[in-house]
Design an enzyme around this catalytic site. Structure first.
Site, mmCIF file in Angstrom:
data_model
loop_
_atom_site.group_PDB
_atom_site.id
_atom_site.type_symbol
_atom_site.label_atom_id
_atom_site.label_comp_id
_atom_site.label_asym_id
_atom_site.label_seq_id
_atom_site.Cartn_x
_atom_site.Cartn_y
_atom_site.Cartn_z
ATOM 1 N N ILE B 99 45.872 38.707 40.526
ATOM 2 C CA ILE B 99 45.492 37.299 40.442
ATOM 3 C C ILE B 99 46.744 36.440 40.393
ATOM 4 O O ILE B 99 47.624 36.669 39.565
ATOM 5 C CB ILE B 99 44.686 37.033 39.149
ATOM 6 C CG1 ILE B 99 43.504 37.993 39.060
ATOM 7 C CG2 ILE B 99 44.238 35.582 39.081
ATOM 8 C CD1 ILE B 99 42.881 38.042 37.676
ATOM 9 N N CYS B 100 46.799 35.493 41.261
ATOM 10 C CA CYS B 100 47.936 34.580 41.222
ATOM 11 C C CYS B 100 47.581 33.399 40.336
ATOM 12 O O CYS B 100 46.926 32.459 40.764
ATOM 13 C CB CYS B 100 48.289 34.097 42.632
ATOM 14 S SG CYS B 100 49.695 32.983 42.616
#
Lengths: 445, 162
Positions: B99-100
């Protein structure tokens, strides 16, 4: 390969050594392989392969468009990853800050640089990184790398034009030399060259030994010591301030707590370890002074930048290349290999940086200038590159071990500090270390 | 695949970390963040959390799972948070579950909690206007083979809209 008989810096012993054995570059005192070449009077030898024709050949680029990600699968293509580090993101403690994809941009600019410098080869003062002294072998994907001589006594050569990095441009070249002096393309998947347990561990170490690698730098000791100690009184209780936000315990009446300049209070045991790593208030992100000059400067200049805005980067634009340079951001450059293991090294570059760290805000503000930025900085970089020539050889014996039955030697304990070595030289240099470790991956959107 | 391992050396939680996590778990049980359910395990160090897509968003009715691994020195260091298979289709979520999201990395603060992370993630999901992988998904995931932790990734955060 190369530079036999030279002098090396042993990152384990932290001193200069002369390797006993030319074939296996290890430190004579600790037998460790984490050596950095510090002087190579015979530079010409390596430079041979840096002939620009060779560069082109090795890269197979002639055009301005390079996408190594894709090339990785292209037959005969160089499936190496290159990227330029974001000049520094540490100074961006607020959410929603901006950045940009670096890899493709670097590549674009790199090819532009190559084109630019072709006629002026003499003007280059390349820094160079050699990896894998004498024995890079590949495994994985069904096999050993083919090799004309059967031994694949190859060398990986990374030539980084540090001045370009420093100036905000950047390029890295990778060659394999099979001992004939003729650069060759990498067969197969570049990433596979770096498989190996030892390497894994190295990377692990580089990554893990450095809890500070993300976020803001430590608060300065003096500022921390100056934080008053407060006794929790009746009026504190029952308010928001009644709880330590780090441990989530309620303060007890009469307890001694430390108060930050933003007036947030914490147990000493809770806040001091944090401030030793980062200068921000856990609750409000108020930033304490730091001893990190570069960071301070960048913050100062960063504040004059427009507020970062959300932005979207098409993959083909190249805002990355101007991230450092345009901001006056001479920052440390970096090399990354990201193969499957994402090995990367940043040589300890002496940045004669004029200073500002890219706060990340700079990039998005220029998002529109992508194409122009790439050619612009690419063109400028070689011209202005008067600067730093630097060559570093990393001889990592476990490259060789990757295919040999013998277990790869464990990476030196100091590899973390080796990689992030500059950090240990004081907070002023911490940026180099800070830059070095972090890996790929630009987030695109 | 992404839900396991990441090759991280499992280090036992420090006393401080264990205390804090115990507190968070207790708090969670009393007051769980809306749209999330902690799946009970015997491990304090790895939480598996069900995520329910919020109503009236692109992810309504969908269920995802987060895996949260806590480092020895939590909360001085951020936990590792990834989606287990199959992660939501979202421009900031890679197909390997990474997840960014800046608070998981550079912008972590020890005042944050699992609960606050969950809320941020749900907010990120809810504000999405398109169900798509990040443009560099293939490339990134390819480079994360062999189970690299997202914490080892150098992320660039630039989009505060989603």
């Amino acid at each position: 390969m190369t530079s036999l008989g030279g002098t090396y810096w042993c990152h384990q012993c932290t001193r200069t050594v002369i390797p006993r054995n030319r074939d296996e570059l290890t430190c004579p005192s600790c037998n460790d392989g984490f050596l950095e070449e510090i002087d190579n009077p015979e530079g010409g030898e390596s430079n041979e392969f840096m002939g620009l024709g060779g560069m082109h050949d090795a890269f197979g680029f002639a055009g301005g468009d390079v996408d190594l990600g894709e090339r990785a699968d292209a037959p005969g293509g160089v499936s190496a990853g290159f990227r330029r580090y974001q000049p520094e993101s540490r100074g961006m403690p607020f959410p929603g800050r901006s950045g940009h994809p670096a890899v493709l941009q670097l590549l674009e600019a790199m090819s532009a640089v190559l084109q630019q410098i072709q006629p002026t080869q003499g003007g280059q003062e390349p820094g160079e990184v050699d990896l894998g002294g004498g024995g890079i072998r590949a495994r994985g994907q069904g096999g050993i790398v083919e090799d004309g001589t059967g031994g694949f006594n190859s060398m990986l050569m990374l030539q980084g034009q540090m001045q370009n990095f420093l100036g905000g441009g950047g390029n890295v070249e990778v060659f394999f030399d099979n001992g004939t002096g003729i650069p060759r393309r990498l067969p197969g998947n570049f990433g596979d060259y770096f498989l190996g347990p030892g390497l894994d561990q190295l990377i692990q170490q580089l990554a893990e030994n450095d809890p500070n690698r993300h976020g803001a730098p430590p608060a300065s000791k003096s500022a921390v010591e100056a934080m008053p100690t407060i006794q929790i009184s009746q009026e504190h209780l029952g308010t928001d301030a009644a709880q330590c936000a780090v441990c989530k315990d309620e303060f007890e009446l009469g307890a001694s707590v430390r108060q930050m300049p933003c007036r947030h209070m914490y147990h000493a045991d809770c806040i001091l370890p944090w401030l030793a790593q980062h200068n921000s208030c856990p609750v409000c992100r108020y930033e304490m002074p730091t001893d990190d000059q570069e960071y301070n400067q960048s913050r100062a200049s960063g504040q004059s930048n427009p507020t970062p805005t959300a932005s979207t980067y098409p993959m083909t634009t190249n805002p990355g290349m101007d991230g450092g340079g345009r901001d006056g951001g001479g920052t440390s450059g970096g090399f990354t290999f990201w193969g499957s293991q994402g090995l990367e090294r940043q040589p300890s570059v002496e940045t004669s940086s004029g200073g500002s760290r890219d706060l990340g805000s700079s990039a998005p503000t220029r998002s529109g200038s992508g194409a122009q930025a790439s050619s612009g900085s690419a063109a400028a970089a070689p011209a202005s590159g008067g600067g730093i020539a630097r060559r570093i050889s990393l001889h990592l014996p476990w490259f060789r071990a990757a295919t040999s039955p013998a277990p790869a030697p464990a990476p030196p304990e100091s590899s973390g500090t080796g990689g992030g070595g500059n950090r240990n030289q004081g907070s002023g240099n911490r940026n180099n270390g800070g830059d070095e470790h972090m890996e790929p991956h630009p987030e695109l959107d | 695949m992404s839900s396991s391992g990441y090759g991280q050396k499992e280090k036992v939680l420090s006393r401080i970390a264990a205390n804090r996590l115990q507190k968070e778990l207790t708090e969670w049980q009393v007051n769980p963040p809306c749209g999330f359910r902690h799946r009970v395990t015997d491990s304090l160090q790895r939480w598996i959390i069900e995520v329910h897509g919020a109503p009236n968003t692109l992810y309504e009715g969908e269920e995802f799972h987060l895996q949260v691994d806590f480092p020895e020195h939590y909360p001085m260091e951020a936990p590792q948070v990834v989606f287990m298979q199959i992660p939501p289709l979202h421009p900031h979520i890679y197909s390997n579950g990474h997840i960014c999201l800046d608070i998981l990395y550079d912008s972590w603060s020890p005042a944050m909690t699992v609960s606050s992370i969950c809320i941020s993630i749900l907010s990120m999901l809810s504000s999405s206007t398109v169900k798509a992988r990040p443009p560099d998904d293939d490339q990134y995931v390819r480079n994360c083979r062999n189970g690299r932790s997202p914490k080892e990734t150098r992320w660039w955060f630039h989009d505060d809209k989603v």
